[in-house]
Scaffold this active site. Sequence first.
Site, PDB file in Angstrom:
ATOM      1  N   SER A  41       0.799  -1.220   0.000  1.00  0.00           N
ATOM      2  CA  SER A  41       0.000   0.000   0.000  1.00  0.00           C
ATOM      3  C   SER A  41       0.836   1.276   0.000  1.00  0.00           C
ATOM      4  O   SER A  41       0.335   2.339  -0.367  1.00  0.00           O
ATOM      5  CB  SER A  41      -0.942   0.010   1.209  1.00  0.00           C
ATOM      6  OG  SER A  41      -0.212  -0.175   2.407  1.00  0.00           O
ATOM      7  N   ASP A 348      -3.085   7.882   8.360  1.00  0.00           N
ATOM      8  CA  ASP A 348      -4.171   7.104   8.953  1.00  0.00           C
ATOM      9  C   ASP A 348      -3.691   6.157  10.047  1.00  0.00           C
ATOM     10  O   ASP A 348      -4.398   5.234  10.423  1.00  0.00           O
ATOM     11  CB  ASP A 348      -4.884   6.291   7.859  1.00  0.00           C
ATOM     12  CG  ASP A 348      -3.951   5.307   7.171  1.00  0.00           C
ATOM     13  OD1 ASP A 348      -2.728   5.430   7.334  1.00  0.00           O
ATOM     14  OD2 ASP A 348      -4.444   4.404   6.465  1.00  0.00           O
ATOM     15  N   HIS A 351      -0.045   4.690   7.229  1.00  0.00           N
ATOM     16  CA  HIS A 351       0.613   5.206   6.029  1.00  0.00           C
ATOM     17  C   HIS A 351       0.998   6.675   6.210  1.00  0.00           C
ATOM     18  O   HIS A 351       0.429   7.380   7.053  1.00  0.00           O
ATOM     19  CB  HIS A 351      -0.317   5.070   4.819  1.00  0.00           C
ATOM     20  CG  HIS A 351      -0.844   3.689   4.613  1.00  0.00           C
ATOM     21  ND1 HIS A 351      -2.083   3.293   5.081  1.00  0.00           N
ATOM     22  CD2 HIS A 351      -0.298   2.603   4.019  1.00  0.00           C
ATOM     23  CE1 HIS A 351      -2.274   2.020   4.778  1.00  0.00           C
ATOM     24  NE2 HIS A 351      -1.202   1.587   4.136  1.00  0.00           N
TER      25      HIS A 351
END
Length: 383
Positions: A41, A348, A351
């Site tokens: 991610s 968040d 990240h």
Amino acid sequence: MSSVLNKRIPLSLLTVITVIFSSCKADSKCEFKAIFNFGDSNSDTGGFWAAFPAQSGPWGMTYFKKPAGRASDGRLIIDFLAESLGMPFLSPYLQSIGSDFRHGANFATLASTVLLPNTSLFVSGISPFSLAIQLNQMKQFKVRVDEVHSSGRAGLHILPSSNVFGKSLYTFYIGQNDFTSNLASIGVDGVKQYLPQVIGQIAGTIKEIYGIGGRTFLVLNLAPVGCYPAILTGYTHSSSDLDKFGCLIPVKKAVEYYNSLLKKTLSETRTELKNATIIYLDTHKTLLDLFQYPKSHGMKYGIKACCGYGGRPYNFSQKLFCGTTKVIGNSSVTAKACRDPQNYVSWDGIHATEAANRHILTAILDGSISYPPFALNHICPSV
């Protein structure tokens, strides 16, 4: 620990560096034709959401003004890198509509691991697109590009030239999920047992790509996850386990072990592969400095997430992730985004924000976190 970046780097420096890249390209001393990225991610530009469409909420709010398949409020390191090389953002390999692969492809997907997962996405949340799968996708991509060019079939307008693979940059930003996914269940010592296998897989992947023509590789190391709100709230610890910056000491030491072994393994791989440029990028150093000294870089919050629920100190809840709504007690609550993500290192709790990603990219471009040290023309393939 003293700050390793004791002066705020002005945004104008990024412009200067971009001009340098453009000049290199103009005089043919340095010209990457494409970027092929492997990751999770931290560098996924939409692959996961192409496979499992569902992203909503405040993701992408800073730059894209809407969810754009990225686990951040805006651009990722890979986005800034592509821009700096004068390329468009990388299209996800899994995206069937609107993709343009003339400048490379992104095989990264959210929640990917280096090692093959032994569980299902719908059980543990781990992506089925591990590094081995991403490598197979890369190999298939090259086969199809060669086939299309040799046959003259339709599709050339969205594909790179057949000789692009030796003139491309291959980037790796993966391994975080291998480290964190089992941390709560087996602890730091348990995780450390299989980290050499993770690193061996990365080195093996580089060798395979070298075998099909790849020559220039950038490998980003493991981030300081011991400073991540998600780890600080999910890993059982006492106050004595925290350093003066609020980061987990046992996790910090395990990350240092991983990065040291990764650096050593890449050095060994470098000696095995003739004419290959393999660069170890200590992005951990830059990100850790941001967590420890956010105000030195024009930011305000290190270990507090922008998008989350719970307030201080972490604004993160294991029960309610960024952008989701849930009934807690007798009330319906939503994990909302802050109004000033540019002041946060953590987006968040898991990240980085676009602002943090920009700082990291600047360090990558100026070579200050690269091993071996290099000037720009040292990592560019001959043309």
